[in-house]
Design an enzyme around this catalytic site. Sequence first.
Site, mmCIF file in Angstrom:
data_model
loop_
_atom_site.group_PDB
_atom_site.id
_atom_site.type_symbol
_atom_site.label_atom_id
_atom_site.label_comp_id
_atom_site.label_asym_id
_atom_site.label_seq_id
_atom_site.Cartn_x
_atom_site.Cartn_y
_atom_site.Cartn_z
ATOM 1 N N GLY A 5 0.788 -1.235 0.000
ATOM 2 C CA GLY A 5 0.000 0.000 0.000
ATOM 3 C C GLY A 5 0.811 1.271 0.000
ATOM 4 C CG ASP B 148 -1.329 1.795 3.312
ATOM 5 O OD1 ASP B 148 -1.192 1.574 4.531
ATOM 6 O OD2 ASP B 148 -1.799 0.943 2.538
ATOM 7 C CG ASP C 21 -8.245 0.955 10.140
ATOM 8 O OD1 ASP C 21 -9.065 1.853 10.299
ATOM 9 O OD2 ASP C 21 -8.580 -0.236 9.970
ATOM 10 N N GLY D 17 -4.256 0.593 14.350
ATOM 11 C CA GLY D 17 -2.965 0.798 15.007
ATOM 12 C C GLY D 17 -2.194 -0.496 15.236
ATOM 13 C CB THR E 251 -0.236 -2.572 10.712
ATOM 14 O OG1 THR E 251 -1.382 -3.344 10.359
ATOM 15 C CG2 THR E 251 0.896 -2.870 9.737
ATOM 16 C CG LEU E 252 1.836 2.227 11.737
ATOM 17 C CD1 LEU E 252 1.420 3.684 11.797
ATOM 18 C CD2 LEU E 252 3.255 2.106 11.170
ATOM 19 C CE LYS F 169 -10.036 4.060 6.989
ATOM 20 N NZ LYS F 169 -10.592 2.714 6.769
ATOM 21 C CG ASP G 122 -5.546 -3.633 -1.447
ATOM 22 O OD1 ASP G 122 -5.195 -3.098 -0.392
ATOM 23 O OD2 ASP G 122 -5.808 -4.842 -1.534
ATOM 24 N NE ARG H 101 -2.157 -3.343 -3.924
ATOM 25 C CZ ARG H 101 -2.227 -3.391 -2.587
ATOM 26 N NH1 ARG H 101 -2.148 -2.285 -1.889
ATOM 27 N NH2 ARG H 101 -2.388 -4.538 -1.959
HETATM 28 P P1 IMP Z 1 -4.222 -1.288 11.148
HETATM 29 O O1 IMP Z 1 -3.290 -2.362 11.563
HETATM 30 O O2 IMP Z 1 -5.638 -1.611 11.507
HETATM 31 O O3 IMP Z 1 -3.837 0.098 11.569
HETATM 32 O O4 IMP Z 1 -4.319 -1.396 9.597
HETATM 33 C C1 IMP Z 1 -3.558 -0.762 8.707
HETATM 34 C C2 IMP Z 1 -3.716 -1.485 7.394
HETATM 35 O O5 IMP Z 1 -5.091 -1.809 7.114
HETATM 36 C C3 IMP Z 1 -3.291 -0.580 6.280
HETATM 37 O O6 IMP Z 1 -1.929 -0.711 6.016
HETATM 38 C C4 IMP Z 1 -4.143 -1.064 5.137
HETATM 39 O O7 IMP Z 1 -3.502 -2.145 4.500
HETATM 40 C C5 IMP Z 1 -5.403 -1.575 5.755
HETATM 41 N N1 IMP Z 1 -6.501 -0.594 5.684
HETATM 42 C C6 IMP Z 1 -7.077 0.023 6.715
HETATM 43 N N2 IMP Z 1 -8.030 0.870 6.294
HETATM 44 C C7 IMP Z 1 -8.030 0.793 4.947
HETATM 45 C C8 IMP Z 1 -8.795 1.453 3.927
HETATM 46 O O8 IMP Z 1 -9.670 2.301 4.149
HETATM 47 N N3 IMP Z 1 -8.497 1.110 2.647
HETATM 48 C C9 IMP Z 1 -7.543 0.198 2.327
HETATM 49 N N4 IMP Z 1 -6.803 -0.441 3.255
HETATM 50 C C10 IMP Z 1 -7.058 -0.150 4.551
HETATM 51 MG MG MG Z 2 -1.163 -1.791 4.318
#
Ligand code: IMP
Ligand code: MG
Length: 188
Positions: free
Chosen positions: A41, A107, A110, A112, A114-115, A138, A166, A172
């Site tokens: 992403g 990218d 969301d 949190g 992943t980070l 978000k 995506d 993408r």
């Molecule tokens: P987190 O671990 O929930 O913060 O997710 C982050 C990952 O979720 C991002 O790197 C995206 O791959 C995916 N993601 C979260 N929201 C969206 C969205 O609105 N569109 C596309 N991918 C998303």
């Molecule tokens: Mg991602």
Amino acid sequence: MDDLKVLLSREQIADRVAAMGKQITADAKGEPVIFVGVLKGAAIFLSDLVRQVEVDATFEFIAVSSYGNRPDPSDELRRAWDSTGEVRLTKDVDQSLRGKNVVLVEDILDTGLTLTFLKRLLLGHKPKSFRVAVLLDKPSRRQLPVDVDYTGFAIPDEFVVGYGLDFAEQYRNLPDICVLPIASNGTG
Ligand code: IMP
Ligand code: MG
């Protein structure tokens, strides 16, 4: 593609990315930086961002997958939306980041998860400095608090695609960031 509503135009994105590049340049104080992009992403964001940075830069790429994000043919959109669950590293960096100035490039922030996972992993390298750049945030979706140094845009709780983002690997290559209509927000 006709259902897609533009949330952030290519011009808005370019302006904001240029400003982020300036900030990163100022913070780097003339030292080289390693940009670590999260595949797939962040690939487009990283490629635009690094061209706005005026210090020596190299790239690394890392990839993760979220168990909670596995496609489910019966409810694929809801699955993608609800990207909770454990994060798994599928591609690591190719070099040690020890003693380096690192900027992690993602990218979208969301929940949190992943980070949080990636910060812990990369800080384990003992870099000289460590900063995080995300294009989109978000805030209303956060499950784990994450500090980010550079944020492009805070956006509402909508599923967005384009500029690298995506839905099931589609969209993408859209130059703008668009909202993909969704029946339910699937926050459960
Ligand atoms: P987190 O671990 O929930 O913060 O997710 C982050 C990952 O979720 C991002 O790197 C995206 O791959 C995916 N993601 C979260 N929201 C969206 C969205 O609105 N569109 C596309 N991918 C998303
Ligand atoms: Mg991602």
